[in-house]
Design an enzyme around this catalytic site. Sequence first.
Site, PDB file in Angstrom:
ATOM      1  N   ALA A 128      -1.983  -6.502   1.733  1.00  0.00           N
ATOM      2  CA  ALA A 128      -2.973  -6.062   1.108  1.00  0.00           C
ATOM      3  C   ALA A 128      -3.824  -4.940   1.558  1.00  0.00           C
ATOM      4  O   ALA A 128      -4.991  -4.484   1.445  1.00  0.00           O
ATOM      5  CB  ALA A 128      -4.150  -7.247   1.082  1.00  0.00           C
ATOM      6  N   ALA A 129      -3.059  -4.156   2.420  1.00  0.00           N
ATOM      7  CA  ALA A 129      -3.484  -2.722   2.974  1.00  0.00           C
ATOM      8  C   ALA A 129      -4.213  -1.624   1.836  1.00  0.00           C
ATOM      9  O   ALA A 129      -5.067  -1.092   1.558  1.00  0.00           O
ATOM     10  CB  ALA A 129      -2.736  -1.861   3.727  1.00  0.00           C
ATOM     11  N   GLY A 130      -2.929  -1.700   0.565  1.00  0.00           N
ATOM     12  CA  GLY A 130      -3.219  -0.895  -0.464  1.00  0.00           C
ATOM     13  C   GLY A 130      -4.453  -1.386  -1.280  1.00  0.00           C
ATOM     14  O   GLY A 130      -5.362  -0.714  -1.881  1.00  0.00           O
ATOM     15  N   ASP A 131      -4.892  -2.827  -1.547  1.00  0.00           N
ATOM     16  CA  ASP A 131      -5.803  -3.327  -2.095  1.00  0.00           C
ATOM     17  C   ASP A 131      -6.953  -3.190  -1.516  1.00  0.00           C
ATOM     18  O   ASP A 131      -8.099  -2.842  -2.114  1.00  0.00           O
ATOM     19  CB  ASP A 131      -5.586  -4.953  -2.206  1.00  0.00           C
TER      20      ASP A 131
HETATM   21  P1  ADP Z   1       0.440  -0.665   0.006  1.00  0.00           P
HETATM   22  O1  ADP Z   1      -0.453  -1.734   0.806  1.00  0.00           O
HETATM   23  O2  ADP Z   1       0.102  -0.632  -1.516  1.00  0.00           O
HETATM   24  O3  ADP Z   1       1.914  -0.478   0.290  1.00  0.00           O
HETATM   25  P2  ADP Z   1       0.216   1.540   1.850  1.00  0.00           P
HETATM   26  O4  ADP Z   1       1.202   1.089   2.641  1.00  0.00           O
HETATM   27  O5  ADP Z   1       0.273   3.011   1.420  1.00  0.00           O
HETATM   28  O6  ADP Z   1      -0.088   0.788   0.697  1.00  0.00           O
HETATM   29  O7  ADP Z   1      -1.272   1.498   2.765  1.00  0.00           O
HETATM   30  C1  ADP Z   1      -2.426   1.819   2.056  1.00  0.00           C
HETATM   31  C2  ADP Z   1      -3.366   2.295   2.977  1.00  0.00           C
HETATM   32  O8  ADP Z   1      -3.545   1.362   4.107  1.00  0.00           O
HETATM   33  C3  ADP Z   1      -3.023   3.575   3.668  1.00  0.00           C
HETATM   34  O9  ADP Z   1      -3.385   4.828   2.961  1.00  0.00           O
HETATM   35  C4  ADP Z   1      -3.753   3.445   5.186  1.00  0.00           C
HETATM   36  O10 ADP Z   1      -4.947   3.848   4.912  1.00  0.00           O
HETATM   37  C5  ADP Z   1      -3.687   1.860   5.341  1.00  0.00           C
HETATM   38  N1  ADP Z   1      -2.751   1.751   6.270  1.00  0.00           N
HETATM   39  C6  ADP Z   1      -1.512   1.198   5.983  1.00  0.00           C
HETATM   40  N2  ADP Z   1      -0.640   1.072   7.022  1.00  0.00           N
HETATM   41  C7  ADP Z   1      -1.279   1.230   7.983  1.00  0.00           C
HETATM   42  C8  ADP Z   1      -1.192   1.707   9.517  1.00  0.00           C
HETATM   43  N3  ADP Z   1      -0.044   1.261   9.843  1.00  0.00           N
HETATM   44  N4  ADP Z   1      -2.085   2.119  10.166  1.00  0.00           N
HETATM   45  C9  ADP Z   1      -3.101   2.461   9.684  1.00  0.00           C
HETATM   46  N5  ADP Z   1      -3.658   2.639   8.456  1.00  0.00           N
HETATM   47  C10 ADP Z   1      -2.486   1.781   7.610  1.00  0.00           C
END
Ligand code: ADP
Length: 313
Positions: A251-254
């Site tokens: 859920a990082a993207g969410d």
């Molecule tokens: P999704 O969850 O949709 O695959 P991402 O992987 O691009 O999307 O992650 C979305 C956002 O979450 C990133 O732009 C960043 O801000 C944050 N994020 C993801 N992974 C990390 C990480 N390892 N360290 C710090 N921030 C992270």
Amino acid sequence: MNTRPLMFFGTTNLDLCFNVERLPTPGESLMGGLTRYPGGKGANQAVAAARLGLKPHFYTRLGDDDVGRSLLQSLREAGVCTEAIGIARGEVSGSALVMVGDDGSNMIVIDPGANLNVTADMVQSAAEFIEPDAIVVAEMGLPISALNRLFEMKADKGFELIFKPAPVRPGLSPAAWASVDFVTPNQTEAFELTGIEVTDFDSAVHAAVRLLDLGPAAALITLGAKGAYYADAKRSFALPAFPVKVVDTTAAGDAFNGAFAASLAQGLPLRDAVKRALAVAALCVTRRGAQSSMPTAGAVDEFLKSQTILELE
Ligand code: ADP
């Protein structure tokens, strides 16, 4: 501070997450630990915004089963306005079976249930909850016909539209694409939409050009641990992710998308809104789960303060 109204459209699921030593092979039975998380991209984004102190409306479709009732309850408890939500008689609520191995590899099976039965007319009725000057956020888990109708309504209702194209599927009309203000794919989604592999900021620049060709006014690509890249016809910038100890990237993207929408609704300038979204997503990946890992506004403010101090040192 005058906060603009916010409304999310998207899916809600119950995530049944099994932690296993390794993923099973066909025919094999393994022991694992089960945790149930409320999830679904739409719900996660709405909860991310609510945790930051906003009162977003949310449209999704749930079954009138125990799962649906508990998902509705957890959305309410998180502070999401649930009046627009459709409860479907005789339909099952969406659920996902997730298996995560100790090495982080996973297998996922989704039963979209009621999410898949959302029609264009249902979305049109729910759009009554879109208040004047609102920001509307949608993802691609709902049927495309429903999204096309929602996006078409922008001309009439005049909302600002953020679109997370996940999971990428064909069929969104050119007019619908042209009504998008911000398209916010991750690297995989950007690749699926443009054919350009996004591995760093340089390749993100190229992918953003192609994304803008599809019709949206701006592209905001998230690049996991690398950060995010923004481009519209006039300007572009890249911001790095905050360095954190990653526990679970679910859920990082969410988190990013919900926080970006919330920050714009609170009147933050664009670059600051992206920075705050990066902070919210960074905090999200330091905690296990989906909605349970969304930080409060206070936690984000604290985090940003500590980051400034680090920068100054
Ligand atoms: P999704 O969850 O949709 O695959 P991402 O992987 O691009 O999307 O992650 C979305 C956002 O979450 C990133 O732009 C960043 O801000 C944050 N994020 C993801 N992974 C990390 C990480 N390892 N360290 C710090 N921030 C992270």
